[in-house]
Scaffold this motif. Structure first.
Motif, PDB file in Angstrom:
ATOM      1  N   THR A   1      -0.155  17.570  -3.683  1.00 60.55           N
ATOM      2  CA  THR A   1       0.251  17.748  -2.283  1.00 60.55           C
ATOM      3  C   THR A   1      -0.561  16.818  -1.387  1.00 60.55           C
ATOM      4  O   THR A   1      -0.010  16.168  -0.486  1.00 60.55           O
ATOM      5  N   ASN A   2      -1.854  16.732  -1.642  1.00 62.95           N
ATOM      6  CA  ASN A   2      -2.713  15.834  -0.852  1.00 62.95           C
ATOM      7  C   ASN A   2      -2.301  14.377  -1.044  1.00 62.95           C
ATOM      8  O   ASN A   2      -2.280  13.604  -0.083  1.00 62.95           O
ATOM      9  N   ALA A   3      -1.988  14.005  -2.268  1.00 63.18           N
ATOM     10  CA  ALA A   3      -1.553  12.623  -2.546  1.00 63.18           C
ATOM     11  C   ALA A   3      -0.249  12.311  -1.814  1.00 63.18           C
ATOM     12  O   ALA A   3      -0.077  11.217  -1.271  1.00 63.18           O
ATOM     13  N   LEU A   4       0.656  13.285  -1.790  1.00 60.99           N
ATOM     14  CA  LEU A   4       1.918  13.088  -1.078  1.00 60.99           C
ATOM     15  C   LEU A   4       1.677  12.949   0.423  1.00 60.99           C
ATOM     16  O   LEU A   4       2.276  12.092   1.080  1.00 60.99           O
ATOM     17  N   ASN A   5       0.792  13.768   0.957  1.00 59.53           N
ATOM     18  CA  ASN A   5       0.458  13.663   2.383  1.00 59.53           C
ATOM     19  C   ASN A   5      -0.164  12.313   2.703  1.00 59.53           C
ATOM     20  O   ASN A   5       0.113  11.727   3.757  1.00 59.53           O
ATOM     21  N   ASP A   6      -0.990  11.798   1.797  1.00 64.90           N
ATOM     22  CA  ASP A   6      -1.576  10.470   1.985  1.00 64.90           C
ATOM     23  C   ASP A   6      -0.484   9.397   1.983  1.00 64.90           C
ATOM     24  O   ASP A   6      -0.521   8.460   2.779  1.00 64.90           O
TER      25      ASP A   6
ATOM     26  N   GLN B   1      13.148   8.370   0.984  1.00 63.31           N
ATOM     27  CA  GLN B   1      13.910   9.091  -0.023  1.00 63.31           C
ATOM     28  C   GLN B   1      12.997   9.541  -1.167  1.00 63.31           C
ATOM     29  O   GLN B   1      13.097  10.675  -1.635  1.00 63.31           O
ATOM     30  N   SER B   2      12.110   8.678  -1.600  1.00 67.17           N
ATOM     31  CA  SER B   2      11.159   9.027  -2.660  1.00 67.17           C
ATOM     32  C   SER B   2      10.248  10.166  -2.216  1.00 67.17           C
ATOM     33  O   SER B   2       9.987  11.096  -2.981  1.00 67.17           O
ATOM     34  N   ILE B   3       9.790  10.108  -0.989  1.00 67.85           N
ATOM     35  CA  ILE B   3       8.917  11.156  -0.456  1.00 67.85           C
ATOM     36  C   ILE B   3       9.668  12.483  -0.376  1.00 67.85           C
ATOM     37  O   ILE B   3       9.132  13.531  -0.740  1.00 67.85           O
ATOM     38  N   GLN B   4      10.912  12.445   0.062  1.00 65.77           N
ATOM     39  CA  GLN B   4      11.700  13.680   0.133  1.00 65.77           C
ATOM     40  C   GLN B   4      11.922  14.283  -1.251  1.00 65.77           C
ATOM     41  O   GLN B   4      11.840  15.500  -1.428  1.00 65.77           O
ATOM     42  N   THR B   5      12.172  13.443  -2.235  1.00 68.37           N
ATOM     43  CA  THR B   5      12.342  13.916  -3.608  1.00 68.37           C
ATOM     44  C   THR B   5      11.051  14.564  -4.100  1.00 68.37           C
ATOM     45  O   THR B   5      11.090  15.640  -4.723  1.00 68.37           O
ATOM     46  N   CYS B   6       9.940  13.938  -3.816  1.00 66.30           N
ATOM     47  CA  CYS B   6       8.634  14.494  -4.204  1.00 66.30           C
ATOM     48  C   CYS B   6       8.385  15.840  -3.528  1.00 66.30           C
ATOM     49  O   CYS B   6       7.896  16.782  -4.164  1.00 66.30           O
ATOM     50  N   GLU B   7       8.709  15.918  -2.249  1.00 65.73           N
ATOM     51  CA  GLU B   7       8.529  17.180  -1.521  1.00 65.73           C
ATOM     52  C   GLU B   7       9.360  18.297  -2.137  1.00 65.73           C
ATOM     53  O   GLU B   7       8.883  19.422  -2.295  1.00 65.73           O
ATOM     54  N   GLN B   8      10.608  17.985  -2.492  1.00 68.23           N
ATOM     55  CA  GLN B   8      11.476  18.980  -3.113  1.00 68.23           C
ATOM     56  C   GLN B   8      10.910  19.442  -4.448  1.00 68.23           C
ATOM     57  O   GLN B   8      10.915  20.636  -4.758  1.00 68.23           O
ATOM     58  N   GLN B   9      10.424  18.497  -5.233  1.00 67.80           N
ATOM     59  CA  GLN B   9       9.857  18.830  -6.536  1.00 67.80           C
ATOM     60  C   GLN B   9       8.633  19.732  -6.378  1.00 67.80           C
ATOM     61  O   GLN B   9       8.484  20.721  -7.100  1.00 67.80           O
ATOM     62  N   LEU B  10       7.770  19.427  -5.421  1.00 67.99           N
ATOM     63  CA  LEU B  10       6.586  20.254  -5.185  1.00 67.99           C
ATOM     64  C   LEU B  10       6.966  21.638  -4.674  1.00 67.99           C
ATOM     65  O   LEU B  10       6.385  22.646  -5.091  1.00 67.99           O
ATOM     66  N   THR B  11       7.931  21.689  -3.779  1.00 64.60           N
ATOM     67  CA  THR B  11       8.369  22.979  -3.230  1.00 64.60           C
ATOM     68  C   THR B  11       8.886  23.877  -4.344  1.00 64.60           C
ATOM     69  O   THR B  11       8.558  25.070  -4.410  1.00 64.60           O
TER      70      THR B  11
ATOM     71  N   GLN C   1       0.832  -1.206   0.000  1.00 61.90           N
ATOM     72  CA  GLN C   1       0.000   0.000   0.000  1.00 61.90           C
ATOM     73  C   GLN C   1       0.866   1.256   0.000  1.00 61.90           C
ATOM     74  O   GLN C   1       0.579   2.221  -0.697  1.00 61.90           O
ATOM     75  N   VAL C   2       1.932   1.228   0.788  1.00 62.06           N
ATOM     76  CA  VAL C   2       2.859   2.360   0.836  1.00 62.06           C
ATOM     77  C   VAL C   2       3.466   2.575  -0.545  1.00 62.06           C
ATOM     78  O   VAL C   2       3.485   3.701  -1.068  1.00 62.06           O
ATOM     79  N   GLU C   3       3.952   1.509  -1.134  1.00 64.07           N
ATOM     80  CA  GLU C   3       4.580   1.595  -2.449  1.00 64.07           C
ATOM     81  C   GLU C   3       3.610   2.154  -3.492  1.00 64.07           C
ATOM     82  O   GLU C   3       3.966   3.044  -4.269  1.00 64.07           O
ATOM     83  N   MET C   4       2.388   1.676  -3.484  1.00 62.07           N
ATOM     84  CA  MET C   4       1.393   2.132  -4.453  1.00 62.07           C
ATOM     85  C   MET C   4       1.015   3.594  -4.226  1.00 62.07           C
ATOM     86  O   MET C   4       0.843   4.352  -5.185  1.00 62.07           O
ATOM     87  N   SER C   5       0.907   4.014  -2.986  1.00 62.82           N
ATOM     88  CA  SER C   5       0.536   5.410  -2.718  1.00 62.82           C
ATOM     89  C   SER C   5       1.670   6.362  -3.105  1.00 62.82           C
ATOM     90  O   SER C   5       1.409   7.460  -3.600  1.00 62.82           O
ATOM     91  N   ILE C   6       2.908   5.941  -2.924  1.00 67.65           N
ATOM     92  CA  ILE C   6       4.045   6.765  -3.339  1.00 67.65           C
ATOM     93  C   ILE C   6       4.097   6.870  -4.860  1.00 67.65           C
ATOM     94  O   ILE C   6       4.286   7.960  -5.412  1.00 67.65           O
TER      95      ILE C   6
END
Length: 90
Positions: free
Chosen positions: A46-51, A76-86, A18-23
């Motif tokens: 942003t909401n999808a990333l928070n989920d 690491q994937s989440i951090q990369t996503c956060e940077q891209q969104l920022t 589930q974690v893998e699919m949501s990321i």
């Protein structure tokens, strides 16, 4: 006919899947949102990333089948996503 308890019923995905699919879902949404730069799509990404973060925290809390290397890759994937969104929101 055998009776099965709820513990024996499998939904097809465990916590880590589930974690893998949501990321993966968040990554796709972020990619689309950053290409279009639509404020609505950026908000949805942003909401999808928070989920995805919530799914990861839940998996860590349950500790079922936890693979530390997998969790590190997810973070690491989440951090990369956060940077891209920022960057996209600047």
């Amino acid at each position: 006919m055998d009776k099965f308890s709820n513990e024996e019923v499998t939904t097809g995905y465990n916590d880590l899947k589930q974690v893998e699919m949501s990321i993966q879902s968040a990554q796709k949404m972020i990619g689309t949102a950053t290409m279009s730069m639509s404020p609505q799509q950026l908000e949805e990404a942003t909401n999808a990333l928070n989920d995805a973060k919530a799914q990861l925290q839940s998996a860590k809390a349950h500790g079922t089948g936890v693979d530390e290397q997998f969790l590190q890759q997810c973070m690491q994937s989440i951090q990369t996503c956060e940077q891209q969104l920022t960057e996209a929101k600047r």
